[in-house]
Design a protein around this motif. Sequence first.
Motif, mmCIF file in Angstrom:
data_model
loop_
_atom_site.group_PDB
_atom_site.id
_atom_site.type_symbol
_atom_site.label_atom_id
_atom_site.label_comp_id
_atom_site.label_asym_id
_atom_site.label_seq_id
_atom_site.Cartn_x
_atom_site.Cartn_y
_atom_site.Cartn_z
ATOM 1 N N LYS A 38 41.338 75.041 -0.807
ATOM 2 C CA LYS A 38 42.274 73.948 -0.538
ATOM 3 C C LYS A 38 42.388 72.971 -1.701
ATOM 4 C CE LYS A 38 41.684 74.163 4.483
ATOM 5 N NZ LYS A 38 41.121 73.510 5.683
ATOM 6 N N LYS A 39 41.413 72.961 -2.586
ATOM 7 C CA LYS A 39 41.454 72.076 -3.746
ATOM 8 C C LYS A 39 42.257 72.670 -4.906
ATOM 9 C CE LYS A 39 36.862 70.187 -2.671
ATOM 10 N NZ LYS A 39 35.448 70.173 -3.084
ATOM 11 N N LEU A 40 42.574 73.951 -4.799
ATOM 12 C CA LEU A 40 43.297 74.622 -5.892
ATOM 13 C C LEU A 40 44.795 74.342 -5.827
ATOM 14 C CD1 LEU A 40 41.583 78.130 -5.730
ATOM 15 C CD2 LEU A 40 41.183 76.363 -7.445
ATOM 16 N N PRO A 41 45.440 74.163 -6.967
ATOM 17 C CA PRO A 41 46.900 74.040 -6.993
ATOM 18 C C PRO A 41 47.550 75.312 -6.455
ATOM 19 C CG PRO A 41 45.947 73.368 -9.091
ATOM 20 C CD PRO A 41 44.852 74.012 -8.313
ATOM 21 N N ALA A 42 48.764 75.198 -5.977
ATOM 22 C CA ALA A 42 49.458 76.331 -5.371
ATOM 23 C C ALA A 42 49.601 77.503 -6.341
ATOM 24 C CB ALA A 42 50.836 75.891 -4.877
ATOM 25 N N ASP A 43 49.843 77.212 -7.617
ATOM 26 C CA ASP A 43 50.022 78.317 -8.559
ATOM 27 C C ASP A 43 48.726 79.088 -8.783
ATOM 28 O OD1 ASP A 43 48.846 76.222 -9.966
ATOM 29 O OD2 ASP A 43 50.002 76.544 -11.802
ATOM 30 N N VAL A 44 47.594 78.370 -8.728
ATOM 31 C CA VAL A 44 46.291 79.030 -8.882
ATOM 32 C C VAL A 44 45.984 79.860 -7.641
ATOM 33 C CG1 VAL A 44 43.814 78.678 -9.210
ATOM 34 C CG2 VAL A 44 45.461 77.269 -10.463
ATOM 35 N N GLN A 45 46.294 79.329 -6.472
ATOM 36 C CA GLN A 45 46.109 80.098 -5.240
ATOM 37 C C GLN A 45 46.909 81.387 -5.284
ATOM 38 O OE1 GLN A 45 47.267 77.482 -2.052
ATOM 39 N NE2 GLN A 45 45.256 76.483 -1.947
ATOM 40 N N LYS A 46 48.152 81.282 -5.708
ATOM 41 C CA LYS A 46 49.012 82.465 -5.793
ATOM 42 C C LYS A 46 48.430 83.491 -6.753
ATOM 43 C CE LYS A 46 53.873 83.741 -6.740
ATOM 44 N NZ LYS A 46 53.671 84.600 -7.926
ATOM 45 N N ALA A 47 47.941 83.025 -7.876
ATOM 46 C CA ALA A 47 47.359 83.921 -8.872
ATOM 47 C C ALA A 47 46.134 84.642 -8.330
ATOM 48 C CB ALA A 47 46.991 83.133 -10.129
ATOM 49 N N MET A 48 45.326 83.943 -7.566
ATOM 50 C CA MET A 48 44.107 84.552 -7.028
ATOM 51 C C MET A 48 44.433 85.572 -5.945
ATOM 52 S SD MET A 48 41.334 81.448 -7.089
ATOM 53 C CE MET A 48 39.924 82.561 -7.174
ATOM 54 N N LEU A 49 45.438 85.295 -5.132
ATOM 55 C CA LEU A 49 45.868 86.272 -4.136
ATOM 56 C C LEU A 49 46.419 87.526 -4.809
ATOM 57 C CD1 LEU A 49 47.622 83.966 -1.508
ATOM 58 C CD2 LEU A 49 45.577 85.368 -1.127
ATOM 59 N N GLU A 50 47.193 87.326 -5.883
ATOM 60 C CA GLU A 50 47.735 88.463 -6.621
ATOM 61 C C GLU A 50 46.604 89.281 -7.246
ATOM 62 O OE1 GLU A 50 52.040 86.491 -7.997
ATOM 63 O OE2 GLU A 50 50.357 86.652 -9.415
ATOM 64 N N ALA A 51 45.629 88.600 -7.813
ATOM 65 C CA ALA A 51 44.501 89.290 -8.444
ATOM 66 C C ALA A 51 43.709 90.081 -7.404
ATOM 67 C CB ALA A 51 43.595 88.281 -9.144
ATOM 68 N N GLY A 52 43.551 89.500 -6.214
ATOM 69 C CA GLY A 52 42.845 90.196 -5.153
ATOM 70 C C GLY A 52 43.557 91.469 -4.722
ATOM 71 N N GLN A 53 44.885 91.385 -4.550
ATOM 72 C CA GLN A 53 45.645 92.557 -4.131
ATOM 73 C C GLN A 53 45.708 93.607 -5.240
ATOM 74 O OE1 GLN A 53 46.979 93.236 -0.948
ATOM 75 N NE2 GLN A 53 47.007 95.228 -1.962
ATOM 76 N N GLU A 54 45.853 93.174 -6.473
ATOM 77 C CA GLU A 54 45.895 94.112 -7.596
ATOM 78 C C GLU A 54 44.564 94.845 -7.742
ATOM 79 O OE1 GLU A 54 47.031 91.816 -10.976
ATOM 80 O OE2 GLU A 54 49.038 91.391 -10.209
ATOM 81 N N THR A 55 43.469 94.116 -7.534
ATOM 82 C CA THR A 55 42.157 94.746 -7.610
ATOM 83 C C THR A 55 41.989 95.758 -6.482
ATOM 84 O OG1 THR A 55 41.204 92.766 -8.620
ATOM 85 C CG2 THR A 55 39.662 94.316 -7.622
#
Length: 357
Positions: free
Chosen positions: A256-273
Amino acid sequence: MSKSLGILAAGALAVGLLATAAVPASADKFNFRMASGHAPATGYVRMMSEQFAPRVKAKLAAMGHKATFNEAYGGSIVKVAETLEGVKDGIVDLGGYCFCFEPSNLFVHTYPLWMPFDAQNAVLGTKVARTVYNKIPHMNGVFEKKYNQKLLGLFGFDNYGLYTTFPWTDVKELKGRKLSGAGPNLPWVEAVGAIPVGTTLPDVYPSLQTGVYEGVLLFPSVGWSHKLFEPAPHYKIAGFGSKTFHGITINLDTWKKLPADVQKAMLEAGQETEDFTGPWVDELEATNLGRMVMAGAIVTRVTPEARLAWAKTLAGFPNMRAKEADKKGLPGSTVVRMAVDVAEKLGHKWPVRYEIK
């Protein structure tokens, strides 16, 4: 101001790591503490370190941010059965773990272990699991509702087989033998008359070596990385299935402390992995089988007759577990029925087709 969300550096002192958690950093720098109870050589831990973290770094760098990961594996901060709680309590920001070691908290998430002889490769296994997680809200939602964390991605594993200290051909030869597994898969060996013994991966090698048990249900990747073929040189390709029941989660307060763009990047990284894991695991399985043979392991394939006989002993097991989950207020029957159907639609042929009543 962004937050430093630190991660453990391998070999760093636990006290120092904990002391540096979640302190202010520069406006575009994010420091994550990431941990697992399993060793760095374990397949999904490698995916965390070699795929997920670099992808997050690259995505954040492209946005002008910087990410660092302090990583701690092998139980140096959280043990294999403590990672869910470690993420929940904020001891670490990111944790990777097997849902099989959370049989009470994540009972229905161990459903692949209720379905022996399912997907025969990790590509199919992860596709089936992703469909189940996307279509059944509980599968993702429970992490946030009950355990203060968000699931970022799943990890497939290679096909389960059986390492033994003795040779065998017929399932009748397993009767009375002490065979081990993660817990939820122990009914597989119990069904053929073996004596089930629970274990965790760090204990497997010494337990096989000292005779605590005579065999263990595991995969070629772990057998090679942890040299299980040394105390148990007989590996049987049994086709119990490629199970997807590992994942990586992030503490919800951190999230919840992460900016929206960082959250999006982490979700993308999780799915790509997650997408990367299937083909990688399947290739690694073949490689590790070859490595074990070259190192002296005796690798054989279960006969179709023995596999069918074993499957028949477990024909009612998925339904039994599904109904057990239903009684707990969990979507057990829905999950198993969907997984059976999806696997079949994607081309899997069940030796015995499971019926969920």
